[in-house]
Design a protein around this motif. Structure first.
Motif, short mmCIF file in Angstrom:
data_model
loop_
_atom_site.label_atom_id
_atom_site.label_comp_id
_atom_site.label_asym_id
_atom_site.label_seq_id
_atom_site.Cartn_x
_atom_site.Cartn_y
_atom_site.Cartn_z
N ALA A 143 0.83 -1.21 0.00
CA ALA A 143 0.00 0.00 0.00
C ALA A 143 0.86 1.26 0.00
N ALA A 144 0.33 2.31 -0.63
CA ALA A 144 0.97 3.62 -0.54
C ALA A 144 0.90 4.10 0.91
N MET A 152 1.52 6.83 10.84
CA MET A 152 1.62 6.07 9.61
C MET A 152 0.23 5.92 9.03
N VAL A 153 0.06 6.30 7.76
CA VAL A 153 -1.24 6.22 7.08
C VAL A 153 -1.09 5.31 5.86
N ARG A 154 -1.80 4.19 5.85
CA ARG A 154 -1.88 3.36 4.65
C ARG A 154 -3.04 3.87 3.80
N VAL A 155 -2.74 4.20 2.56
CA VAL A 155 -3.74 4.80 1.67
C VAL A 155 -4.23 3.70 0.72
N PHE A 156 -5.41 3.15 1.02
CA PHE A 156 -5.97 2.10 0.18
C PHE A 156 -6.83 2.67 -0.95
N SER A 157 -7.33 3.87 -0.78
CA SER A 157 -8.09 4.55 -1.82
C SER A 157 -8.05 6.04 -1.53
N GLY A 158 -8.01 6.86 -2.59
CA GLY A 158 -7.96 8.30 -2.39
C GLY A 158 -6.56 8.75 -2.06
N SER A 160 -3.80 10.92 0.97
CA SER A 160 -3.48 11.50 2.27
C SER A 160 -2.20 12.29 2.10
N GLY A 161 -2.25 13.61 2.37
CA GLY A 161 -1.10 14.44 2.07
C GLY A 161 -0.76 14.37 0.60
N ASP A 162 0.51 14.09 0.29
CA ASP A 162 0.95 13.97 -1.10
C ASP A 162 0.92 12.54 -1.62
N VAL A 163 0.40 11.62 -0.80
CA VAL A 163 0.39 10.20 -1.17
C VAL A 163 -0.98 9.81 -1.71
N ARG A 164 -1.00 9.19 -2.87
CA ARG A 164 -2.26 8.81 -3.51
C ARG A 164 -2.23 7.34 -3.91
N ARG A 187 -3.56 15.81 10.49
CA ARG A 187 -4.58 16.61 9.80
C ARG A 187 -4.79 15.99 8.42
N GLN A 188 -6.03 15.59 8.15
CA GLN A 188 -6.38 14.91 6.92
C GLN A 188 -7.35 15.78 6.12
N THR A 189 -6.96 16.11 4.90
CA THR A 189 -7.81 16.92 4.02
C THR A 189 -8.80 16.02 3.28
#
Length: 286
Positions: A143-144, A152-158, A160-164, A187-189
């Motif tokens: 995962a990204a 630590m944020v695993r980005v499964f869709s969409g 977070s910050g500069d990570v897609r 902080r999550q946009t």
């Protein structure tokens, strides 16, 4: 109403606790994270169920008009469908299955395994109800990942910050697993139009502009962004914290659901049953 371009801080508007109940047979327990039937409130999400189960619980069955998103918390889960999808999910892995016009699949723990999972149903818009079925496996290790101090944020869709994520979506959805050290802040946009929620898997923290406290098994629903184009959710970890943050663009379309089928009209539900009985979903795998 906010008409500027600045991000509005989201508050938490509602909090509820998930209370798992005994299931039947090999379906050991079930908890309703998002209760089915509140289509307008949860749009574009239809339900989110937390399940503890063993082999034989979810044998081959059909779906039409939705996507299912399965997150494995414990155990090893085998997926198989009649469009060539096959995979084994381990703890931390996610599967994104687009039923579209029709699919027949099974979800079965490997022999001797008890699986603890979360399954989200995402509604498909009218234009995509009859889309070609699709299967995406997202391994936790691949995962990204976004990293901030203590976060630590695993980005499964969409994003977070500069990570897609590279996930293919019919409906814009942000699906994040967030792990935080005690005292950390994130902080999550999110687009201001999104509906969304946090589900606390472990630990405790404070959420949103109103610093609503949440602990394990709490669901925290995001309040309105008051018409702003962009919004921001702040999460503060009081103890080591692990949560899912899930948000998406509402469809604003009528929902008619019966069993495994979710369409826009009663006639379309009847057609789904006719198509399944007549074999238009394809053969059930041996």
């Amino acid at each position: 109403m906010n008409t500027g371009n600045e991000a509005v801080e989201r508050a938490i508007s509602r909090v509820w606790e998930v209370s798992p109940r005994p299931g039947q047979g090999s379906h050991l327990k079930v908890g309703q994270v998002l209760k089915p039937g509140l289509w307008k409130d949860y749009d574009p999400f239809l339900l989110l169920m937390e399940d503890w189960f063993q082999s034989g619980t979810f044998d081959f069955h059909p779906h039409r008009g939705i996507e299912t998103v399965t997150f494995v918390l414990e155990g090893k889960l085998k997926h198989e469908d009649n469009h060539g999808g096959y995979g084994v999910l381990e703890p931390g892995d996610v599967q994104w299955m687009t039923a579209g016009r029709g699919i027949i699949h099974s979800e079965d723990p490997l022999p001797g395994e008890t699986v603890h999972s979360l399954q989200l149903w995402v509604n498909l818009p009218r234009a995509s109800k009859m889309a070609e079925p699709r299967y995406q496996d997202m391994k936790a290790a691949d995962a990204a990942v976004r990293r901030e101090p203590g976060v630590m944020v695993r980005v499964f869709s969409g994003a977070s910050g500069d990570v897609r994520a590279a996930t293919l979506n019919h409906v814009p959805v942000t699906y994040l697993e967030i792990v935080m050290e005690a005292g950390a802040e994130l902080r999550q946009t999110l687009p201001g139009s999104y509906n969304g929620f946090v589900y606390v898997l472990e630990g405790s923290g404070r959420f949103g502009g109103n610093e609503k406290p949440g602990t394990e098994r709490h669901v925290l629903w995001l309040g309105s962004a008051d018409g702003a184009e962009q919004s921001e959710l702040t999460i503060r970890a009081d103890t080591p914290l692990r949560v899912l943050l899930i948000a998406g663009e509402p469809l604003g379309e009528p929902v008619v659901a019966y069993g495994p089928f979710v369409m826009n009209t009663d006639a379309e539900i009847q057609q789904a049953f006719e198509d399944y009985r007549s074999g238009k979903f394809g053969p059930i795998p041996e």
